[in-house]
Design an enzyme around this catalytic site. Sequence first.
Site, mmCIF file in Angstrom:
data_model
loop_
_atom_site.group_PDB
_atom_site.id
_atom_site.type_symbol
_atom_site.label_atom_id
_atom_site.label_comp_id
_atom_site.label_asym_id
_atom_site.label_seq_id
_atom_site.Cartn_x
_atom_site.Cartn_y
_atom_site.Cartn_z
ATOM 1 N N LYS A 208 -9.142 3.405 -2.649
ATOM 2 C CA LYS A 208 -9.538 2.636 -1.468
ATOM 3 C C LYS A 208 -10.951 3.021 -1.058
ATOM 4 C CE LYS A 208 -7.540 1.104 2.938
ATOM 5 N NZ LYS A 208 -6.367 1.236 3.838
ATOM 6 N N GLU B 219 0.831 -1.196 0.000
ATOM 7 C CA GLU B 219 0.000 0.000 0.000
ATOM 8 C C GLU B 219 0.877 1.262 0.000
ATOM 9 O OE1 GLU B 219 -3.845 1.688 2.564
ATOM 10 O OE2 GLU B 219 -2.576 0.093 3.369
ATOM 11 N N SER C 206 20.774 -1.406 34.005
ATOM 12 C CA SER C 206 20.638 -1.441 35.464
ATOM 13 C C SER C 206 20.804 -2.827 36.056
ATOM 14 C CB SER C 206 19.265 -0.899 35.865
ATOM 15 O OG SER C 206 18.242 -1.811 35.469
ATOM 16 N N CYS D 275 -5.682 -3.289 1.968
ATOM 17 C CA CYS D 275 -5.438 -3.401 3.409
ATOM 18 C C CYS D 275 -6.708 -3.633 4.216
ATOM 19 C CB CYS D 275 -4.688 -2.165 3.907
ATOM 20 S SG CYS D 275 -3.857 -2.441 5.501
#
Length: 703
Positions: free
Chosen positions: A114, A45, A356, A175
Amino acid sequence: MGRKVTVATCSLNQWALDFDGNLDRILRSIETAKTHGAKYRLGPELEICGYGCADHFYESDTLLHSFEVLQKLLESPITQDIICDVGMPIMHHDVRYNCRVLFLNRKILLIRPKMLMANHGIYREMRWFSPWQESRRVEEYFLPRMIQQVTGQETVPFGDCVLSTKDTCIGSEICAELWSPRSPHTRMGLDGVEIFTNSSASHHELRKAGQRVELIKSATTKSGGIYLYANQRGCDGDRLYYDGCAMVAINGDIVAQGAQFSLDEVEVITATLDLEDVRSYRGEVCQPHMESKFTPCHRVKVDFFLSSSDDIYLPTHQPIKWHFHSPEEEISLGPACWLWDYLRRSGQAGFLLPLSGGVDSSSTACIVYSMCVLLCQAVNNGNKQVVDDICRVVGDDSFCPQQPRELCGRIFTTCYMASENSSEDTSNRAKDLANQIGSTHLSINIDMAVKGILGIFSWVTGRFPQFRANGGSHRENLALQNIQARVRMVLAYLFAQLSLWARGKPGGLLVLGSANVDESLTGYFTKYDCSSADINPIGGISKTDLKSFLCYCVEEFQLLTLRGILAASPTAELEPLTDGQVSQTDEADMGLTYSELSVIGRLRKISKCGPFSMFCKLLHLWKDALSPSEVAQKVKHFFRMYSVNRHKMTTVTPSYHAESYSPDDNRFDLRPFLYNTAWTWQFHSIDSQVTQVTQMAASTAKQ
């Protein structure tokens, strides 16, 4: 015979607004598709400009440069004799659309906008694009002059249409249309479309890949057909990692699968399939349901065959079993690929991590090590792009790492920043892990800097704050913890900028953060402390998943030091030690366990729960462990913490998006950051419900 077709789909590592690089990757994918005999190639896309352009879609430059790239594609000899399906933004009648452009031999065949937009979660497509809402409607689109000069066409079809070749029919989805209850493939299949294509920019989330595969299998199980899925892959400029998974399916079976995580910039998947298999499947399963009295698809005809007449000996692809990664593998691979894309495109020379010796920072370190493992594998496989990028990052054209520890030593610096409140155990764990992964490790004591800053405060005010353990108030105790955390942030950036300079090497380092999603949710971190970094690969991952990931790293990478890290209680080590031992733990400070926070986080974001509805759900979920009043206390405590600390999310480090309950304020979780933290009405509703439940329980007990 003329019934077998070879088609290609791909995953491309596109980068927003990188028009040169995007063009190159598109051309390479088309060339590879042709080499494998494909007559149709599908791409991701908005691949021409990159999906993540965001508000750059408003700019006319983005539209202009997209057409300039399309012109180059049309003119290229590489694109001849294959139908090319590319994605780009197009403005039609002054309205901006997210489009597919199909072309063949210097002619544009059709433009398909789309129709169903992705506008939830992290997606904001309706901000930049309008959906094409005219089902089955096709209009004329007037091409820009630069395109007319190449194609000789003045107008082309624009709208909800399909492509009819001499031997089959191809229809597009884009999509989110696959995920919709009104997916176009359903009606297209009933109208005889045999090949469905889906061009996506679908991001990675833990445990999401299975949903995608099942949707595609379902799409072709219902009405038969061939389904091609293309996706972007990589970091194209923000928090998301697009995770590939290009695939081809037929009649409910997957027959070709691409990688989900990879350092390859271009991956092309081809499959040869028999159209008669689709027709036979539909003849038995779907024929009684094929529609006859409805508006048919607008077919754009093209004088072109996908098949050849001499394909009788051409073998077809057979069903395969999809390989899914475990969540631990996904954490190892997805953020690692995202980090590499970010590093090589940022122009920096490596990473610096305040280590850490706890679970979170150790998880970040292991992800960097996993990145180095992937890079060395790519080098050994002859990936020239990776070799070139590594040489550029380290500033040495002759460098060619063979082992992950060797590469780690060149691009990864870890730093343990001790204070008088730090224990020897955490210092040793950090040192041992750094030694096992091969990072350049520094040990720094921050007490001098902390005392200097407190000295300034004392000189101005005449007061010297004390820890709670020494008789100080809650305010003093918190301020003394925060100054340690903030000094560490300042020193981290100083060493990131100048540590390579001190070693006589060029470049600077990106500072990595290591706050997990649960701590971000409650605000259990100091604003502008070590959570403030350039990027954070674990900011979207829960503590529970991170612990599982470290267990995986013990076995996968033989990092045995992690066993001691996993066995230790999580602690910030910001308060004084008791008899040399840590007295402060994270879960005690938060008043909630990390497993409880994972449940609460999902209810808050995914289930859309406010305080009252969350209490009602947890009342049943936790009924075997907690009384109604205890559940109410935890819910109220969480929402107080959440609302008091929500302002911290406005400055949180950009984090890899991996969880659907992320509290990222940037665009995923849009909420206020100034709350009435009393939640008076909501908490009163909870208290009333607790009273009612308690009375009902007492009444039942008497009976």
